[in-house]
Design a protein around this motif. Structure first.
Motif, PDB file in Angstrom:
ATOM      1  N   ARG A 252     117.091  50.936   5.417  1.00 27.33           N
ATOM      2  CA  ARG A 252     118.523  51.046   5.150  1.00 27.33           C
ATOM      3  C   ARG A 252     119.354  50.531   6.330  1.00 27.33           C
ATOM      4  O   ARG A 252     120.382  49.882   6.145  1.00 27.33           O
ATOM      5  CB  ARG A 252     118.893  52.513   4.871  1.00 27.33           C
ATOM      6  CG  ARG A 252     120.359  52.681   4.452  1.00 27.33           C
ATOM      7  CD  ARG A 252     120.813  54.132   4.358  1.00 27.33           C
ATOM      8  NE  ARG A 252     120.873  54.764   5.694  1.00 27.33           N
ATOM      9  CZ  ARG A 252     120.025  55.675   6.110  1.00 27.33           C
ATOM     10  NH1 ARG A 252     119.051  56.105   5.315  1.00 27.33           N
ATOM     11  NH2 ARG A 252     120.142  56.195   7.322  1.00 27.33           N
ATOM     12  N   GLU A 253     118.960  50.799   7.558  1.00 21.95           N
ATOM     13  CA  GLU A 253     119.759  50.465   8.730  1.00 21.95           C
ATOM     14  C   GLU A 253     119.628  49.002   9.158  1.00 21.95           C
ATOM     15  O   GLU A 253     120.614  48.386   9.592  1.00 21.95           O
ATOM     16  CB  GLU A 253     119.377  51.379   9.899  1.00 21.95           C
ATOM     17  CG  GLU A 253     119.703  52.842   9.681  1.00 21.95           C
ATOM     18  CD  GLU A 253     121.201  53.107   9.662  1.00 21.95           C
ATOM     19  OE1 GLU A 253     121.959  52.312  10.259  1.00 21.95           O
ATOM     20  OE2 GLU A 253     121.617  54.098   9.039  1.00 21.95           O
ATOM     21  N   SER A 254     118.346  48.447   9.098  1.00 26.16           N
ATOM     22  CA  SER A 254     118.178  47.090   9.657  1.00 26.16           C
ATOM     23  C   SER A 254     117.300  46.175   8.821  1.00 26.16           C
ATOM     24  O   SER A 254     117.070  45.027   9.209  1.00 26.16           O
ATOM     25  CB  SER A 254     117.549  47.195  11.047  1.00 26.16           C
ATOM     26  OG  SER A 254     116.220  47.735  10.949  1.00 26.16           O
ATOM     27  N   SER A 255     116.814  46.668   7.718  1.00 24.51           N
ATOM     28  CA  SER A 255     115.887  45.909   6.865  1.00 24.51           C
ATOM     29  C   SER A 255     114.616  45.495   7.622  1.00 24.51           C
ATOM     30  O   SER A 255     113.970  44.499   7.292  1.00 24.51           O
ATOM     31  CB  SER A 255     116.572  44.657   6.301  1.00 24.51           C
ATOM     32  OG  SER A 255     117.686  45.030   5.508  1.00 24.51           O
TER      33      SER A 255
ATOM     34  N   MET B 290     115.895  43.119  16.013  1.00 22.61           N
ATOM     35  CA  MET B 290     117.000  42.536  16.781  1.00 22.61           C
ATOM     36  C   MET B 290     118.349  42.691  16.056  1.00 22.61           C
ATOM     37  O   MET B 290     119.365  42.114  16.480  1.00 22.61           O
ATOM     38  CB  MET B 290     116.722  41.049  17.007  1.00 22.61           C
ATOM     39  CG  MET B 290     115.430  40.760  17.729  1.00 22.61           C
ATOM     40  SD  MET B 290     115.327  41.594  19.348  1.00 22.61           S
ATOM     41  CE  MET B 290     116.645  40.793  20.233  1.00 22.61           C
ATOM     42  N   ALA B 291     118.367  43.484  15.024  1.00 24.55           N
ATOM     43  CA  ALA B 291     119.626  43.676  14.251  1.00 24.55           C
ATOM     44  C   ALA B 291     120.682  44.340  15.139  1.00 24.55           C
ATOM     45  O   ALA B 291     120.373  45.208  15.964  1.00 24.55           O
ATOM     46  CB  ALA B 291     119.342  44.527  13.020  1.00 24.55           C
ATOM     47  N   ILE B 292     121.968  43.932  14.932  1.00 24.16           N
ATOM     48  CA  ILE B 292     123.086  44.504  15.685  1.00 24.16           C
ATOM     49  C   ILE B 292     124.297  44.602  14.762  1.00 24.16           C
ATOM     50  O   ILE B 292     124.561  43.705  13.969  1.00 24.16           O
ATOM     51  CB  ILE B 292     123.426  43.649  16.920  1.00 24.16           C
ATOM     52  CG1 ILE B 292     124.538  44.298  17.741  1.00 24.16           C
ATOM     53  CG2 ILE B 292     123.706  42.224  16.548  1.00 24.16           C
ATOM     54  CD1 ILE B 292     124.796  43.607  19.071  1.00 24.16           C
TER      55      ILE B 292
ATOM     56  N   THR C  47     130.536  49.768  21.821  1.00 21.57           N
ATOM     57  CA  THR C  47     129.116  50.173  21.902  1.00 21.57           C
ATOM     58  C   THR C  47     128.460  49.967  20.542  1.00 21.57           C
ATOM     59  O   THR C  47     128.269  50.920  19.769  1.00 21.57           O
ATOM     60  CB  THR C  47     128.969  51.646  22.310  1.00 21.57           C
ATOM     61  OG1 THR C  47     129.716  52.447  21.399  1.00 21.57           O
ATOM     62  CG2 THR C  47     129.449  51.869  23.725  1.00 21.57           C
ATOM     63  N   PRO C  48     128.150  48.735  20.177  1.00 20.43           N
ATOM     64  CA  PRO C  48     127.584  48.459  18.856  1.00 20.43           C
ATOM     65  C   PRO C  48     126.195  49.110  18.671  1.00 20.43           C
ATOM     66  O   PRO C  48     125.467  49.339  19.636  1.00 20.43           O
ATOM     67  CB  PRO C  48     127.500  46.950  18.824  1.00 20.43           C
ATOM     68  CG  PRO C  48     127.410  46.523  20.242  1.00 20.43           C
ATOM     69  CD  PRO C  48     128.218  47.512  21.022  1.00 20.43           C
ATOM     70  N   SER C  49     125.861  49.386  17.443  1.00 20.08           N
ATOM     71  CA  SER C  49     124.553  49.938  17.101  1.00 20.08           C
ATOM     72  C   SER C  49     123.527  48.804  17.102  1.00 20.08           C
ATOM     73  O   SER C  49     123.800  47.693  16.600  1.00 20.08           O
ATOM     74  CB  SER C  49     124.587  50.604  15.726  1.00 20.08           C
ATOM     75  OG  SER C  49     125.544  51.649  15.714  1.00 20.08           O
TER      76      SER C  49
ATOM     77  N   LEU D  18     116.708  51.218  14.060  1.00 23.98           N
ATOM     78  CA  LEU D  18     117.422  52.378  13.527  1.00 23.98           C
ATOM     79  C   LEU D  18     118.873  52.426  14.020  1.00 23.98           C
ATOM     80  O   LEU D  18     119.516  53.468  13.947  1.00 23.98           O
ATOM     81  CB  LEU D  18     116.664  53.663  13.900  1.00 23.98           C
ATOM     82  CG  LEU D  18     115.385  53.897  13.064  1.00 23.98           C
ATOM     83  CD1 LEU D  18     114.575  55.049  13.654  1.00 23.98           C
ATOM     84  CD2 LEU D  18     115.723  54.175  11.608  1.00 23.98           C
ATOM     85  N   GLN D  19     119.402  51.287  14.497  1.00 20.85           N
ATOM     86  CA  GLN D  19     120.819  51.145  14.837  1.00 20.85           C
ATOM     87  C   GLN D  19     121.283  52.290  15.748  1.00 20.85           C
ATOM     88  O   GLN D  19     122.110  53.128  15.374  1.00 20.85           O
ATOM     89  CB  GLN D  19     121.672  51.077  13.579  1.00 20.85           C
ATOM     90  CG  GLN D  19     121.421  49.847  12.730  1.00 20.85           C
ATOM     91  CD  GLN D  19     121.897  48.576  13.464  1.00 20.85           C
ATOM     92  OE1 GLN D  19     123.118  48.356  13.627  1.00 20.85           O
ATOM     93  NE2 GLN D  19     120.965  47.768  13.938  1.00 20.85           N
TER      94      GLN D  19
END
Length: 250
Positions: free
Chosen positions: A177-180, A184-186, A197-199, A203-204
């Motif tokens: 759900r959070e990053s597939s 390296m997702a942001i 402060t980005p996630s 798990l973001q």
């Protein structure tokens, strides 16, 4: 024929002597009754009788002496044989006794040497310090595949050691759900990103949360998949009881 007269039997030598005496007597008798026989003839016959008698009894004495000598010799031989046998028997007994004593002495010496050798070995063993037990071999390091399945399984092993609750299904569901599944997702558009402060990561997680709930033994890089998962699960356990209880943004 059996002797029934009660008188002692005459030997052959005795019989010959008697026969000789009888013959001489008969000759003297003939000359004494024959007419015209002179005194010289009578003297000759008497002389013959005298000569026969000593010869006959001399033969008897010689035979007796010979028999006695034979008996004496046999007795001497028997005594000598018995003495030789006794000497041989005594020598054999002495030899056997010496052999027995030698065997006993040898056995005693062997026993003493064996006891001495055993004591020497015991002293040597006592002088050698007991070998220290070898340390147990460390189990081979577990290898995890470098993919989402491997990251989740490695994180679960670390969490189990640290007492952090969570299950494979709960972690996998929240990652998708959070990053597939992209380490390296942001997120650059939510409130955290607006606040600077980005996630980030699977798990973001924002940096302050990662720093506060970082799990010892993992990387301090927020984008590291295992470090990201364990820090996020540690935060979820503290706030929600377990990552399994998270079903939306947290």
């Amino acid at each position: 024929m059996p002797n029934i007269s009660g008188l002692p039997r005459l030997t052959r030598t005795h019989k010959l002597s008697v026969a000789g005496v009888a013959a001489a007597g008969a000759a003297a008798l003939v000359f004494s009754i024959v007419p015209g026989a002179d005194a010289d003839q009578g003297k000759s016959q008497a002389t013959a009788v005298e000569n026969v008698k000593p010869v006959a009894f001399s033969a008897v004495g010689t035979a007796a002496k010979t028999q006695q000598a034979t008996i004496t010799q046999q007795a001497d031989n028997s005594a000598a044989k018995g003495k030789a046998e006794a000497v041989a028997k005594k020598a054999a007994a002495e030899k056997a006794a010496k052999a027995k004593a030698a065997a006993a002495a040898k056995a005693k010496a062997e026993k003493a040497r064996a006891a001495k050798a055993a004591a020497s070995r015991s002293e040597v063993r006592a002088a050698i310090p007991a070998a220290a037990p070898k340390p147990a071999a460390k189990p081979a390091a577990k290898v995890y595949p470098d993919n989402l399945d491997g990251w989740i399984r490695e994180s679960l092993d670390i969490m189990a050691k640290k007492g952090i609750p969570g299950s494979y299904e709960g972690i996998h569901r929240n990652i998708m759900r959070e990053s597939s599944g992209n380490p390296m997702a942001i997120n650059n558009w939510d409130i955290n990103a607006i606040n600077g402060t980005p996630s980030k990561g699977l798990l973001q997680v924002i940096q302050p949360t990662f720093n506060a709930y970082h799990v010892e033994g993992t990387s301090w890089n927020l984008y590291d998949p295992v470090a990201n998962i364990t820090a996020a699960c540690n935060y979820a356990a503290d706030r929600y009881g377990s990552m399994d209880n998270v079903n939306s943004a947290y």
